[in-house]
Design a protein around this motif. Structure first.
Motif, PDB file in Angstrom:
ATOM      1  N   LEU A 195       0.828  -1.215   0.000  1.00  0.00           N
ATOM      2  CA  LEU A 195       0.000   0.000   0.000  1.00  0.00           C
ATOM      3  C   LEU A 195       0.860   1.263   0.000  1.00  0.00           C
ATOM      4  N   LEU A 196       2.094   1.148   0.484  1.00  0.00           N
ATOM      5  CA  LEU A 196       3.010   2.279   0.432  1.00  0.00           C
ATOM      6  C   LEU A 196       3.563   2.490  -0.977  1.00  0.00           C
ATOM      7  N   ILE A 197       3.983   1.393  -1.593  1.00  0.00           N
ATOM      8  CA  ILE A 197       4.787   1.496  -2.812  1.00  0.00           C
ATOM      9  C   ILE A 197       3.943   1.541  -4.081  1.00  0.00           C
ATOM     10  N   ILE A 198       2.931   0.684  -4.192  1.00  0.00           N
ATOM     11  CA  ILE A 198       2.230   0.521  -5.471  1.00  0.00           C
ATOM     12  C   ILE A 198       1.543   1.806  -5.943  1.00  0.00           C
ATOM     13  N   PRO A 199       0.773   2.512  -5.091  1.00  0.00           N
ATOM     14  CA  PRO A 199       0.162   3.760  -5.599  1.00  0.00           C
ATOM     15  C   PRO A 199       1.194   4.787  -6.049  1.00  0.00           C
ATOM     16  N   ALA A 200       2.297   4.908  -5.308  1.00  0.00           N
ATOM     17  CA  ALA A 200       3.336   5.874  -5.701  1.00  0.00           C
ATOM     18  C   ALA A 200       3.981   5.472  -7.025  1.00  0.00           C
ATOM     19  N   ALA A 201       4.260   4.177  -7.185  1.00  0.00           N
ATOM     20  CA  ALA A 201       4.861   3.716  -8.433  1.00  0.00           C
ATOM     21  C   ALA A 201       3.902   3.891  -9.605  1.00  0.00           C
ATOM     22  N   ALA A 202       2.602   3.688  -9.358  1.00  0.00           N
ATOM     23  CA  ALA A 202       1.608   3.858 -10.426  1.00  0.00           C
ATOM     24  C   ALA A 202       1.466   5.321 -10.831  1.00  0.00           C
ATOM     25  N   ALA A 203       1.689   6.235  -9.896  1.00  0.00           N
ATOM     26  CA  ALA A 203       1.537   7.666 -10.190  1.00  0.00           C
ATOM     27  C   ALA A 203       2.737   8.228 -10.939  1.00  0.00           C
ATOM     28  N   ARG A 204       3.878   7.584 -10.828  1.00  0.00           N
ATOM     29  CA  ARG A 204       5.133   8.160 -11.316  1.00  0.00           C
ATOM     30  C   ARG A 204       5.127   8.519 -12.806  1.00  0.00           C
ATOM     31  N   PRO A 205       4.586   7.670 -13.725  1.00  0.00           N
ATOM     32  CA  PRO A 205       4.690   8.001 -15.159  1.00  0.00           C
ATOM     33  C   PRO A 205       3.933   9.264 -15.577  1.00  0.00           C
ATOM     34  N   PHE A 206       3.002   9.751 -14.746  1.00  0.00           N
ATOM     35  CA  PHE A 206       2.127  10.838 -15.190  1.00  0.00           C
ATOM     36  C   PHE A 206       2.396  12.173 -14.511  1.00  0.00           C
ATOM     37  N   CYS A 207       3.406  12.224 -13.670  1.00  0.00           N
ATOM     38  CA  CYS A 207       3.592  13.430 -12.861  1.00  0.00           C
ATOM     39  C   CYS A 207       4.934  14.088 -13.159  1.00  0.00           C
ATOM     40  N   ARG A 208       4.914  15.409 -13.212  1.00  0.00           N
ATOM     41  CA  ARG A 208       6.129  16.175 -13.486  1.00  0.00           C
ATOM     42  C   ARG A 208       6.706  16.813 -12.225  1.00  0.00           C
ATOM     43  N   THR A 209       5.941  16.871 -11.146  1.00  0.00           N
ATOM     44  CA  THR A 209       6.446  17.477  -9.908  1.00  0.00           C
ATOM     45  C   THR A 209       6.224  16.505  -8.744  1.00  0.00           C
ATOM     46  N   PRO A 210       7.040  16.616  -7.701  1.00  0.00           N
ATOM     47  CA  PRO A 210       6.850  15.737  -6.524  1.00  0.00           C
ATOM     48  C   PRO A 210       5.483  15.902  -5.889  1.00  0.00           C
ATOM     49  N   GLU A 211       5.010  17.133  -5.830  1.00  0.00           N
ATOM     50  CA  GLU A 211       3.709  17.380  -5.192  1.00  0.00           C
ATOM     51  C   GLU A 211       2.588  16.690  -5.980  1.00  0.00           C
ATOM     52  N   ALA A 212       2.685  16.772  -7.317  1.00  0.00           N
ATOM     53  CA  ALA A 212       1.668  16.121  -8.147  1.00  0.00           C
ATOM     54  C   ALA A 212       1.700  14.605  -7.960  1.00  0.00           C
ATOM     55  N   MET A 213       2.912  14.057  -7.832  1.00  0.00           N
ATOM     56  CA  MET A 213       3.027  12.604  -7.654  1.00  0.00           C
ATOM     57  C   MET A 213       2.393  12.159  -6.338  1.00  0.00           C
ATOM     58  N   ALA A 214       2.613  12.935  -5.272  1.00  0.00           N
ATOM     59  CA  ALA A 214       2.001  12.590  -3.982  1.00  0.00           C
ATOM     60  C   ALA A 214       0.482  12.657  -4.065  1.00  0.00           C
ATOM     61  N   LEU A 215      -0.035  13.673  -4.780  1.00  0.00           N
ATOM     62  CA  LEU A 215      -1.483  13.836  -4.908  1.00  0.00           C
ATOM     63  C   LEU A 215      -2.094  12.700  -5.735  1.00  0.00           C
ATOM     64  N   VAL A 216      -1.458  12.379  -6.864  1.00  0.00           N
ATOM     65  CA  VAL A 216      -1.988  11.298  -7.711  1.00  0.00           C
ATOM     66  C   VAL A 216      -1.880   9.953  -6.994  1.00  0.00           C
ATOM     67  N   ALA A 217      -0.799   9.749  -6.236  1.00  0.00           N
ATOM     68  CA  ALA A 217      -0.665   8.503  -5.464  1.00  0.00           C
ATOM     69  C   ALA A 217      -1.803   8.365  -4.461  1.00  0.00           C
ATOM     70  N   ALA A 218      -2.182   9.485  -3.841  1.00  0.00           N
ATOM     71  CA  ALA A 218      -3.304   9.445  -2.893  1.00  0.00           C
ATOM     72  C   ALA A 218      -4.611   9.084  -3.610  1.00  0.00           C
ATOM     73  N   VAL A 219      -4.810   9.639  -4.814  1.00  0.00           N
ATOM     74  CA  VAL A 219      -6.029   9.328  -5.581  1.00  0.00           C
ATOM     75  C   VAL A 219      -6.050   7.847  -5.977  1.00  0.00           C
ATOM     76  N   ILE A 220      -4.923   7.335  -6.441  1.00  0.00           N
ATOM     77  CA  ILE A 220      -4.858   5.916  -6.828  1.00  0.00           C
ATOM     78  C   ILE A 220      -5.069   5.020  -5.608  1.00  0.00           C
ATOM     79  N   GLY A 221      -4.459   5.404  -4.478  1.00  0.00           N
ATOM     80  CA  GLY A 221      -4.657   4.620  -3.264  1.00  0.00           C
ATOM     81  C   GLY A 221      -6.105   4.625  -2.810  1.00  0.00           C
ATOM     82  N   ALA A 222      -6.744   5.791  -2.909  1.00  0.00           N
ATOM     83  CA  ALA A 222      -8.155   5.887  -2.517  1.00  0.00           C
ATOM     84  C   ALA A 222      -9.035   5.043  -3.441  1.00  0.00           C
ATOM     85  N   ALA A 223      -8.741   5.080  -4.742  1.00  0.00           N
ATOM     86  CA  ALA A 223      -9.514   4.265  -5.691  1.00  0.00           C
ATOM     87  C   ALA A 223      -9.308   2.775  -5.414  1.00  0.00           C
TER      88      ALA A 223
END
Length: 275
Positions: A195-223
């Motif tokens: 739960l720590l790693i997979i959402p962050a790894a899934a968010a990585r290809p679509f984000c250009r900034t660290p803040e965006a990656m953290a936000l997208v990881a939270a959305v993927i984790g919530a989904a």
């Protein structure tokens, strides 16, 4: 509303995801995936000691996780390769925990619930603990965000900026220990790192900034959490593993989309070039 066990489960999962998403990004950037496993495996020892001493399981898991995180931070860079150190400590902690559980005569313990989680059994008290832990971690990471990013990017640059990289690593590892303690009820010892790693790894290809990656990881984790709960309810499957399976599917789709995006970006200049 909180009388519905599915609502409590969803809120507990979202609380864990909220704290795990930014930390998972740092785990991916720093290549500390095995650290999550090491701290999570130590949680079983915390469960055993809590039952032995008749104290709160959350408090026992938190103390043991904090001790493990502190020990790893102190021993890193002292002659041991990090993967070797974490491998020794992760498996030793799990083995000691399982042996300690075997000495608990007269105490019935659902070991599977601690290994794989039992999110549907989350009560109102558990929900309060998860919420407080998530708020603490999010506040701490938000406060140290710039320093953590600088220390992750380059240790020399951090020292030149007046930032102590070892102090920032300690902040990160202590935050991870808190997440492990609050996530134990949700996904269990063996699935916390996922739960720590997979959402962050899934968010990585679509984000250009660290803040965006953290936000997208939270959305993927919530989904993953809410979708996994629904899937487990309809398919009658174990809830924690189902959440992780859905996260893994999202990671696979993200990887495919990322590869397609890279191919299209490489093809654009040649198609735009004159014949």
């Amino acid at each position: 509303m909180l009388d519905d066990f599915l609502v409590r489960a969803a809120l507990a999962g979202l609380g864990v995801v909220l704290a795990a998403a930014p930390l998972g990004c740092f785990v991916v950037w720093r290549r500390m995936a095995y650290f999550g496993d090491a701290t999570a495996h130590a949680a079983i020892l915390g469960v055993a000691l809590s039952l032995l001493l008749s104290t709160s399981i959350f408090a026992g898991v938190l103390v043991v996780s904090l001790l493990m995180a502190t020990l790893v931070s102190l021993l890193s860079g002292r002659g041991y390769a990090m993967d070797t150190l974490l491998g020794v400590m992760a498996h030793s902690a799990l083995a000691f925990g399982l042996v300690a559980v075997s000495f608990l005569s007269g105490v019935r313990i659902d070991l599977m619930a601690y290994l794989f989680g039992d999110i549907l059994a989350v009560g109102k008290d558990d929900l309060a603990i998860i919420g407080a832990g998530a708020l603490l971690v999010v506040s701490l990471v938000g406060w140290r965000w710039s320093a953590l990013l600088t220390a992750t990017l380059d240790g020399d640059l951090a020292r030149a900026s007046g930032i102590d990289p070892r102090r920032e690593q300690l902040v990160l590892t202590l935050s991870l220990a808190v997440v492990v303690a609050v996530a134990l009820k949700v996904v269990g010892v063996l699935l916390i790192a996922a739960l720590l790693i997979i959402p962050a790894a899934a968010a990585r290809p679509f984000c250009r900034t660290p803040e965006a990656m953290a936000l997208v990881a939270a959305v993927i984790g919530a989904a993953s959490t809410t979708g996994g709960l629904q899937a487990a309810y309809w398919l009658d499957t174990p809830t924690g593993p189902t959440i992780v399976c859905l996260a893994a599917i999202l990671f696979a789709l993200s990887s495919l989309a990322g590869q397609l995006k890279r191919r299209l970006s490489r093809a654009e200049p040649s198609s735009a070039a004159p014949p």
